[in-house]
Motif scaffolding. Structure first.
Motif, PDB file in Angstrom:
ATOM      1  N   LEU A  71       0.824  -1.203   0.000  1.00  0.00           N
ATOM      2  CA  LEU A  71       0.000   0.000   0.000  1.00  0.00           C
ATOM      3  C   LEU A  71       0.862   1.258   0.000  1.00  0.00           C
ATOM      4  CD1 LEU A  71      -2.709   1.472   0.121  1.00  0.00           C
ATOM      5  CD2 LEU A  71      -2.594   1.272   2.613  1.00  0.00           C
ATOM      6  N   LEU A  72       1.887   1.279   0.835  1.00  0.00           N
ATOM      7  CA  LEU A  72       2.768   2.444   0.884  1.00  0.00           C
ATOM      8  C   LEU A  72       3.460   2.667  -0.456  1.00  0.00           C
ATOM      9  CD1 LEU A  72       4.194   1.928   4.452  1.00  0.00           C
ATOM     10  CD2 LEU A  72       2.754   3.839   3.709  1.00  0.00           C
ATOM     11  N   ASP A  73       3.849   1.592  -1.119  1.00  0.00           N
ATOM     12  CA  ASP A  73       4.452   1.709  -2.448  1.00  0.00           C
ATOM     13  C   ASP A  73       3.468   2.336  -3.429  1.00  0.00           C
ATOM     14  OD1 ASP A  73       6.424   1.039  -4.643  1.00  0.00           O
ATOM     15  OD2 ASP A  73       4.708  -0.187  -5.274  1.00  0.00           O
ATOM     16  N   ALA A  74       2.235   1.866  -3.404  1.00  0.00           N
ATOM     17  CA  ALA A  74       1.222   2.407  -4.314  1.00  0.00           C
ATOM     18  C   ALA A  74       0.976   3.888  -4.057  1.00  0.00           C
ATOM     19  CB  ALA A  74      -0.079   1.617  -4.191  1.00  0.00           C
ATOM     20  N   THR A  75       0.808   4.250  -2.782  1.00  0.00           N
ATOM     21  CA  THR A  75       0.543   5.658  -2.481  1.00  0.00           C
ATOM     22  C   THR A  75       1.771   6.530  -2.745  1.00  0.00           C
ATOM     23  OG1 THR A  75       0.990   5.304  -0.120  1.00  0.00           O
ATOM     24  CG2 THR A  75      -1.315   5.175  -0.843  1.00  0.00           C
ATOM     25  N   ASP A  76       2.961   6.014  -2.480  1.00  0.00           N
ATOM     26  CA  ASP A  76       4.183   6.768  -2.786  1.00  0.00           C
ATOM     27  C   ASP A  76       4.259   7.052  -4.282  1.00  0.00           C
ATOM     28  OD1 ASP A  76       4.975   6.705  -0.140  1.00  0.00           O
ATOM     29  OD2 ASP A  76       6.523   5.166  -0.439  1.00  0.00           O
ATOM     30  N   ARG A  77       3.975   6.040  -5.080  1.00  0.00           N
ATOM     31  CA  ARG A  77       4.049   6.213  -6.538  1.00  0.00           C
ATOM     32  C   ARG A  77       2.970   7.163  -7.041  1.00  0.00           C
ATOM     33  NH1 ARG A  77       4.264   0.569  -9.150  1.00  0.00           N
ATOM     34  NH2 ARG A  77       4.394   1.816 -11.046  1.00  0.00           N
ATOM     35  N   LEU A  78       1.779   7.073  -6.463  1.00  0.00           N
ATOM     36  CA  LEU A  78       0.714   8.000  -6.859  1.00  0.00           C
ATOM     37  C   LEU A  78       1.056   9.436  -6.471  1.00  0.00           C
ATOM     38  CD1 LEU A  78      -2.413   5.892  -5.927  1.00  0.00           C
ATOM     39  CD2 LEU A  78      -1.867   6.751  -8.224  1.00  0.00           C
ATOM     40  N   ASP A  79       1.655   9.602  -5.296  1.00  0.00           N
ATOM     41  CA  ASP A  79       1.983  10.943  -4.808  1.00  0.00           C
ATOM     42  C   ASP A  79       3.209  11.543  -5.482  1.00  0.00           C
ATOM     43  OD1 ASP A  79      -0.135  10.775  -3.064  1.00  0.00           O
ATOM     44  OD2 ASP A  79       1.096  10.299  -1.310  1.00  0.00           O
ATOM     45  N   GLY A  80       4.126  10.689  -5.926  1.00  0.00           N
ATOM     46  CA  GLY A  80       5.413  11.214  -6.341  1.00  0.00           C
ATOM     47  C   GLY A  80       5.745  11.197  -7.806  1.00  0.00           C
ATOM     48  N   ASP A  81       5.124  10.359  -8.577  1.00  0.00           N
ATOM     49  CA  ASP A  81       5.567  10.204  -9.961  1.00  0.00           C
ATOM     50  C   ASP A  81       4.520  10.764 -10.915  1.00  0.00           C
ATOM     51  OD1 ASP A  81       6.737   9.501 -12.324  1.00  0.00           O
ATOM     52  OD2 ASP A  81       7.125   7.427 -11.758  1.00  0.00           O
ATOM     53  N   ASN A  82       4.788  11.954 -11.403  1.00  0.00           N
ATOM     54  CA  ASN A  82       3.862  12.585 -12.334  1.00  0.00           C
ATOM     55  C   ASN A  82       3.949  11.983 -13.734  1.00  0.00           C
ATOM     56  OD1 ASN A  82       3.011  14.307 -10.316  1.00  0.00           O
ATOM     57  ND2 ASN A  82       4.578  15.827 -10.795  1.00  0.00           N
ATOM     58  N   LEU A  92      -2.579   1.432  -9.893  1.00  0.00           N
ATOM     59  CA  LEU A  92      -2.233   1.825  -8.523  1.00  0.00           C
ATOM     60  C   LEU A  92      -3.483   2.204  -7.740  1.00  0.00           C
ATOM     61  CD1 LEU A  92       0.961   3.951  -9.263  1.00  0.00           C
ATOM     62  CD2 LEU A  92       0.887   1.723  -8.122  1.00  0.00           C
ATOM     63  N   LEU A  93      -4.381   2.942  -8.367  1.00  0.00           N
ATOM     64  CA  LEU A  93      -5.630   3.311  -7.696  1.00  0.00           C
ATOM     65  C   LEU A  93      -6.453   2.070  -7.363  1.00  0.00           C
ATOM     66  CD1 LEU A  93      -6.595   6.487  -9.739  1.00  0.00           C
ATOM     67  CD2 LEU A  93      -5.928   6.397  -7.321  1.00  0.00           C
ATOM     68  N   GLU A  94      -6.422   1.086  -8.219  1.00  0.00           N
ATOM     69  CA  GLU A  94      -7.160  -0.158  -7.960  1.00  0.00           C
ATOM     70  C   GLU A  94      -6.571  -0.879  -6.746  1.00  0.00           C
ATOM     71  OE1 GLU A  94     -10.129  -2.580  -7.910  1.00  0.00           O
ATOM     72  OE2 GLU A  94     -10.053  -0.846  -9.237  1.00  0.00           O
ATOM     73  N   ARG A  95      -5.252  -0.851  -6.601  1.00  0.00           N
ATOM     74  CA  ARG A  95      -4.628  -1.443  -5.408  1.00  0.00           C
ATOM     75  C   ARG A  95      -5.102  -0.730  -4.157  1.00  0.00           C
ATOM     76  NH1 ARG A  95       1.573  -1.430  -7.150  1.00  0.00           N
ATOM     77  NH2 ARG A  95       1.960  -1.511  -4.910  1.00  0.00           N
ATOM     78  N   VAL A  96      -5.146   0.600  -4.195  1.00  0.00           N
ATOM     79  CA  VAL A  96      -5.601   1.372  -3.037  1.00  0.00           C
ATOM     80  C   VAL A  96      -7.072   1.065  -2.760  1.00  0.00           C
ATOM     81  CG1 VAL A  96      -5.963   3.693  -2.103  1.00  0.00           C
ATOM     82  CG2 VAL A  96      -3.869   3.174  -3.387  1.00  0.00           C
ATOM     83  N   ARG A  97      -7.884   0.961  -3.796  1.00  0.00           N
ATOM     84  CA  ARG A  97      -9.303   0.623  -3.613  1.00  0.00           C
ATOM     85  C   ARG A  97      -9.466  -0.744  -2.944  1.00  0.00           C
ATOM     86  NH1 ARG A  97      -9.650   2.292  -9.199  1.00  0.00           N
ATOM     87  NH2 ARG A  97     -10.225   4.497  -9.223  1.00  0.00           N
ATOM     88  N   ALA A  98      -8.635  -1.694  -3.325  1.00  0.00           N
ATOM     89  CA  ALA A  98      -8.701  -3.033  -2.720  1.00  0.00           C
ATOM     90  C   ALA A  98      -8.392  -2.952  -1.224  1.00  0.00           C
ATOM     91  CB  ALA A  98      -7.736  -3.985  -3.423  1.00  0.00           C
TER      92      ALA A  98
END
Length: 133
Positions: A71-82, A92-98
């Motif tokens: 989860l932290l990897d997914a949120t880090d990538r969503l927050d940091g990689d434009n 990544l959003l689907e992982r967070v939704r799960a």
């Protein structure tokens, strides 16, 4: 926001996690101190504290260290990689939704357990009241 560095004791007080637990999360790679002092002390930022709070909130819901890392990897990538393309972003959003769904299920299980525990405590109180007359 990240200008101020805190030593591990201050972070422990703020997060209500033990020094040992914070060090364990560092050893497992879940949180890495942002810096070290000249004396070698771990230094943390508000971002590090926020990360520890995510971990602290996941733990009582039964998430494993690997799930926390995921989860932290997914949120880090969503927050940091434009530079994420639409497919990567959606994955990544689907992982967070799960994780949100699993969290909702765990919260419901805990509500049921709490209701049962409260019923039991009330039954014990009733029992004790019967014996006091």
């Amino acid at each position: 926001m990240d200008d101020k560095h805190m030593q591990i004791g201050e972070v422990a007080a703020q997060t209500e996690l033990s020094l040992r637990t914070i060090r364990h999360y560092e050893e497992t790679g879940l949180v890495i101190p942002s810096a070290r002092s000249q004396g070698g002390f771990r230094l943390y930022t508000e971002t590090d504290v926020a990360r520890l709070m995510v971990i602290r909130r996941m733990k009582p819901l039964g998430f494993t260290l690997e799930q926390m890392r995921d989860l932290l990897d997914a949120t880090d990538r969503l927050d940091g990689d434009n530079r994420l393309d639409a497919l990567e972003r959606e994955a990544l959003l689907e992982r967070v939704r799960a994780y949100r769904q699993t969290t909702a299920e765990q919260v419901e299980k805990l509500r049921i357990q709490l209701a049962r525990a409260e019923d039991f405590a009330a039954a014990l109180s009733d029992r004790l009241e019967q014996d006091t007359y």
